[in-house]
Design a protein around this motif. Structure first.
Motif, PDB file in Angstrom:
ATOM      1  N   MET A   4       0.960  -1.152  -0.020  1.00 10.55           N
ATOM      2  CA  MET A   4       0.057  -0.041   0.164  1.00 10.55           C
ATOM      3  C   MET A   4       0.795   1.350   0.057  1.00 10.55           C
ATOM      4  O   MET A   4       0.476   2.264  -0.662  1.00 10.55           O
ATOM      5  N   ASP A   5       2.061   1.395   0.815  1.00 17.82           N
ATOM      6  CA  ASP A   5       2.817   2.343   0.899  1.00 17.82           C
ATOM      7  C   ASP A   5       3.542   2.543  -0.416  1.00 17.82           C
ATOM      8  O   ASP A   5       3.744   3.715  -1.199  1.00 17.82           O
ATOM      9  N   PRO A  52      -7.716  -1.736   6.465  1.00 20.06           N
ATOM     10  CA  PRO A  52      -6.965  -1.497   5.269  1.00 20.06           C
ATOM     11  C   PRO A  52      -7.319  -0.270   4.479  1.00 20.06           C
ATOM     12  O   PRO A  52      -6.523   0.440   3.819  1.00 20.06           O
ATOM     13  N   ASN A  53      -8.643  -0.211   4.294  1.00 20.16           N
ATOM     14  CA  ASN A  53      -9.129   1.006   3.613  1.00 20.16           C
ATOM     15  C   ASN A  53      -8.820   2.387   4.242  1.00 20.16           C
ATOM     16  O   ASN A  53      -8.468   3.306   3.278  1.00 20.16           O
ATOM     17  N   ARG A  54      -8.925   2.370   5.426  1.00 17.49           N
ATOM     18  CA  ARG A  54      -8.646   3.835   5.969  1.00 17.49           C
ATOM     19  C   ARG A  54      -7.378   4.135   6.150  1.00 17.49           C
ATOM     20  O   ARG A  54      -7.036   5.166   5.827  1.00 17.49           O
ATOM     21  N   TYR A  55      -6.380   2.760   6.176  1.00 14.25           N
ATOM     22  CA  TYR A  55      -4.998   3.331   5.986  1.00 14.25           C
ATOM     23  C   TYR A  55      -4.762   3.901   4.736  1.00 14.25           C
ATOM     24  O   TYR A  55      -3.934   4.671   4.492  1.00 14.25           O
ATOM     25  N   LEU A  56      -5.263   3.256   3.470  1.00 11.92           N
ATOM     26  CA  LEU A  56      -5.033   3.485   2.251  1.00 11.92           C
ATOM     27  C   LEU A  56      -5.391   5.113   2.102  1.00 11.92           C
ATOM     28  O   LEU A  56      -4.686   5.661   1.449  1.00 11.92           O
ATOM     29  N   ARG A  78      -2.863   8.248   0.964  1.00 11.35           N
ATOM     30  CA  ARG A  78      -3.312   8.994  -0.104  1.00 11.35           C
ATOM     31  C   ARG A  78      -3.473  10.540   0.414  1.00 11.35           C
ATOM     32  O   ARG A  78      -2.835  11.150  -0.258  1.00 11.35           O
ATOM     33  N   VAL A  79      -4.261  10.728   1.636  1.00 10.65           N
ATOM     34  CA  VAL A  79      -4.220  12.161   1.857  1.00 10.65           C
ATOM     35  C   VAL A  79      -3.119  12.813   2.355  1.00 10.65           C
ATOM     36  O   VAL A  79      -2.575  13.971   2.071  1.00 10.65           O
ATOM     37  N   GLU A  80      -2.051  11.775   3.123  1.00  6.53           N
ATOM     38  CA  GLU A  80      -0.851  12.352   3.485  1.00  6.53           C
ATOM     39  C   GLU A  80      -0.079  13.072   2.116  1.00  6.53           C
ATOM     40  O   GLU A  80       0.616  13.863   2.281  1.00  6.53           O
TER      41      GLU A  80
END
Length: 144
Positions: free
Chosen positions: A19-20, A55-59, A63-65
């Motif tokens: 994801m990262d 996982p969805n919230r992490y992704l 993306r927001v970062e």
């Protein structure tokens, strides 16, 4: 720590690293579960237990970062940034950005360029907290 627990953590780290690395690409739970070599339901449950968020919230947060950085360091439009970081809808991007950061992307951009600080400090200082608050006041403590 048991061997099974270590193996589970390693699998979750493998998916989080993907994801990262590929945050701007279309990623979904089935693909991430395949990377972790577990079922979709087990992946969601174990990821949340391991990292404290789905996982969805992490992704979305990842993306927001990246969007936060681009908004303050480039002249790209909000729409271009939205697409560049992996969102397919400007409305979804704006809603998620406001939930995570506490203000819409256009308002965040008006803060101007980022102050010159070591990148590791800046990333920690500007990282959105779980409560959605971002503090940029000089001398303010970084979010927990």
């Amino acid at each position: 720590m048991s061997r099974a627990s270590e193996d589970s953590n390693r699998r979750m780290l493998r998916a989080r690293d993907a994801m990262d690395r590929s945050y701007a690409e279309p990623l979904d739970v089935p693909a991430l579960a395949r990377i972790a070599l577990v079922s979709e339901a087990h992946f969601i449950r174990t990821f949340k237990t391991t990292f404290g968020e789905t996982p969805n919230r992490y992704l979305q947060r990842r993306r927001v970062e990246r969007a936060m950085f681009l908004l303050r360091t480039t002249d790209q439009t909000v729409t271009d940034i939205c697409m560049a970081v992996g969102f397919s809808s400007l409305g979804t991007f704006s809603r998620v950005f406001a939930e995570v950061v506490g203000e819409p992307p256009s308002v965040y951009r008006r803060r101007g360029p980022l102050a010159p600080v070591p990148s590791c400090f800046g990333m920690r200082w500007l990282r959105p907290g779980s409560n959605g608050a971002v503090s940029e006041k000089p001398g303010a403590a970084p979010p927990p």
